[in-house]
Design a protein around this motif. Structure first.
Motif, PDB file in Angstrom:
ATOM      1  N   HIS A 164      36.314  48.489  31.219  1.00 50.46           N
ATOM      2  CA  HIS A 164      35.538  47.499  31.235  1.00 50.46           C
ATOM      3  C   HIS A 164      36.141  46.480  30.220  1.00 50.46           C
ATOM      4  CE1 HIS A 164      33.070  48.297  34.470  1.00 50.46           C
ATOM      5  NE2 HIS A 164      33.045  49.681  33.820  1.00 50.46           N
ATOM      6  N   CYS A 175      32.456  42.302  38.307  1.00 48.53           N
ATOM      7  CA  CYS A 175      32.501  43.695  38.289  1.00 48.53           C
ATOM      8  C   CYS A 175      31.099  44.223  38.458  1.00 48.53           C
ATOM      9  CB  CYS A 175      33.186  44.035  36.772  1.00 48.53           C
ATOM     10  SG  CYS A 175      33.326  45.880  36.496  1.00 48.53           S
ATOM     11  N   CYS A 177      29.671  46.150  36.465  1.00 44.35           N
ATOM     12  CA  CYS A 177      29.100  46.090  35.183  1.00 44.35           C
ATOM     13  C   CYS A 177      28.195  45.051  35.105  1.00 44.35           C
ATOM     14  CB  CYS A 177      29.885  46.467  34.023  1.00 44.35           C
ATOM     15  SG  CYS A 177      30.993  45.320  33.660  1.00 44.35           S
ATOM     16  N   CYS A 182      37.037  42.151  34.335  1.00 50.72           N
ATOM     17  CA  CYS A 182      37.375  43.745  33.680  1.00 50.72           C
ATOM     18  C   CYS A 182      38.589  44.030  34.240  1.00 50.72           C
ATOM     19  CB  CYS A 182      36.151  44.620  33.963  1.00 50.72           C
ATOM     20  SG  CYS A 182      34.583  44.132  33.283  1.00 50.72           S
TER      21      CYS A 182
HETATM   22 ZN   LIG Z   1      33.190  45.768  34.182  1.00 50.69          ZN
END
Ligand SMILES: [Zn+2]
Length: 316
Positions: A164, A175, A177, A182
């Motif tokens: 990340h 992403c 996340c 990332c």
């Molecule tokens: Zn990420």
């Protein structure tokens, strides 16, 4: 003494009895079934499987020193607690408290990528090295840092999340996340699949289309890698771009940590020397040390066994 290692995944849990050299003497697995039952029930089943593996190995619980669990997600290693993970939808689950209801042994836990890095350090590619970084190139990019012969996961156990590392100031691929741009969006199997599909649209004559029949769902990293190996121009372009991004992240790791070795594991690494040689070449072209040695880049050696071995070695 022996060590129990548990490789917990969203689909299966695998348990092995491991000796102090990282050799698996006996192992078995069961479905995790985490969607249909609470964490407590999964961990009761895990304890049962551990006891079964010890029995089936011909050894006794007295000969077992500890239990280690490798799990996806954020793990507080000091307390063996899983804080959260998107793979299992578990929050604040203590492996130690749950397993010790059934088995009176020390219990350790760590993130699956850290554990795989530890396995390669104990019995694989980076065996015995002071500083090494393991990268798992799969759906995302996981990393295990071994610094000073110990797993390094940062002050709050959320470090080493190199997948990340943001490499785009603005935008970039979204992403899971929550961020965009990332590194893992460009250096994972997911990246090869995405770019392979784009290339198939732009180049209908590509050998990749012949394999997938034009169905994006049938695209895999292996389809791209095999076609690139065979010299298909569209696949070669995707592969070369992929290697540029993979090497970019590796260069960043080298610049920050200067480890002895970077180990490539996970599904994409099954491309073997074809991938390894391309990455080594690209890193050599970009690295700014002209007259000083830098990290060697090698393929992981333990494959799927790394999960069990590394988890077991948490107790070493
Ligand atoms: Zn990420």
């Amino acid at each position: 003494m022996y060590y129990i290692g548990v490789d917990l995944g969203g689909t299966n849990m695998a348990v092995g009895l491991v000796d102090e050299n990282g050799k698996i003497l006996h192992s078995d697995s069961r479905p995790t079934k985490s969607a249909s039952r609470p964490a407590e029930a999964v961990l009761e089943d895990m304890a049962d499987l551990i006891l079964q593996v010890i029995r089936d190995s011909g050894h006794t619980l007295d000969e077992v020193k500890s239990i280690g669990v490798g799990s996806p997600g954020t793990i507080v290693s000091a307390t063996a607690e899983l804080v959260s993970t998107c793979n299992l939808d578990w929050h604040h689950v203590s492996f130690r408290n749950e397993l010790q209801k059934y088995i009176d042994k020390p219990v350790y836990a760590d993130n699956d990528a850290n554990v795989a890095g530890l396995a390669e350090f104990v019995a694989g590619a980076s065996q015995g090295l002071e500083n090494s970084v393991f990268l798992t190139l799969g759906t995302g990019v996981g990393a295990g840092f071994v610094i000073g012969k110990r797993i390094y996961a940062g002050t709050h156990n959320v470090g080493a999340e190199i997948g990340h590392m943001n490499i785009m100031a603005d935008g970039g691929e979204p992403c899971p996340c929550g961020a965009s741009g990332c590194w893992e969006r460009y250096a994972s199997a997911t990246a090869l699949i995405r770019e392979g599909n784009k290339a198939c649209l732009a180049h209908p004559e590509s050998a990749m289309n012949a394999v997938t029949g034009g169905d994006p769902e049938k695209m895999t990293a292996k389809v791209v890698l095999d076609a690139a190996k065979a010299g298909d121009p569209a696949a070669v372009e995707v592969f070369n771009n992929y290697v540029r991004y993979l090497a970019l992240g590796i260069i960043n790791i080298i610049n920050i940590l200067d480890p002895e070795m970077i180990v490539l594991g996970g599904g994409v690494s099954k491309a073997g020397d074809f991938l390894l040689n391309a990455v080594r070449e690209e890193v050599a072209r970009r690295v700014f040390y002209d007259e000083v040695a830098y990290a060697s880049i090698e393929l992981a050696q333990l494959g799927n066994d790394a999960g069990i071995i590394g988890a077991a070695m948490l107790g070493l």
